[in-house]
Design a protein around this motif. Structure first.
Motif, PDB file in Angstrom:
ATOM      1  N   ASP A  14      -0.154 -33.392   1.580  1.00  0.00           N
ATOM      2  CA  ASP A  14       0.304 -32.004   1.588  1.00  0.00           C
ATOM      3  C   ASP A  14       1.335 -31.852   2.702  1.00  0.00           C
ATOM      4  N   PRO A  15       2.560 -31.419   2.382  1.00  0.00           N
ATOM      5  CA  PRO A  15       3.589 -31.329   3.407  1.00  0.00           C
ATOM      6  C   PRO A  15       3.315 -30.267   4.474  1.00  0.00           C
ATOM      7  N   GLN A  16       2.502 -29.267   4.154  1.00  0.00           N
ATOM      8  CA  GLN A  16       2.217 -28.222   5.141  1.00  0.00           C
ATOM      9  C   GLN A  16       1.069 -28.605   6.070  1.00  0.00           C
ATOM     10  N   THR A  17      -0.019 -29.132   5.499  1.00  0.00           N
ATOM     11  CA  THR A  17      -1.200 -29.435   6.316  1.00  0.00           C
ATOM     12  C   THR A  17      -1.252 -30.890   6.764  1.00  0.00           C
TER      13      THR A  17
END
Length: 77
Positions: free
Chosen positions: A42-45
């Motif tokens: 996941d690029p955000q988390t």
């Protein structure tokens, strides 16, 4: 359609769960087509799923990601 041989990391998955298979996602209460099974970060988390299942609605649309234990085998047509 006969699925391609599975990578070693996917051999624990049920035989009906393969790219191109029609499945049921109980979380969304809909059927979908498996687009890809493999690692995802996941690029955000930055959380890594070593074996994520990418699903897309049967007629096309926005893809979503679930863990491999989420989808169920779809009823035969």
């Amino acid at each position: 359609m006969t699925p391609a041989p599975r990578p070693t990391s996917h051999r624990g998955l049920p035989g009906w769960l393969y790219e191109g298979a029609r499945v049921f996602d109980p979380g969304r209460d809909c059927e979908a087509i498996v687009q890809f099974i493999g690692p995802f970060e996941d690029p955000q988390t930055r959380r890594v799923m070593p074996c994520a299942v990418f699903l897309r609605p049967e007629g096309g649309g926005v893809e979503w990601i679930v863990a491999p234990e989420v989808p169920r085998q779809a009823d035969a047509r």
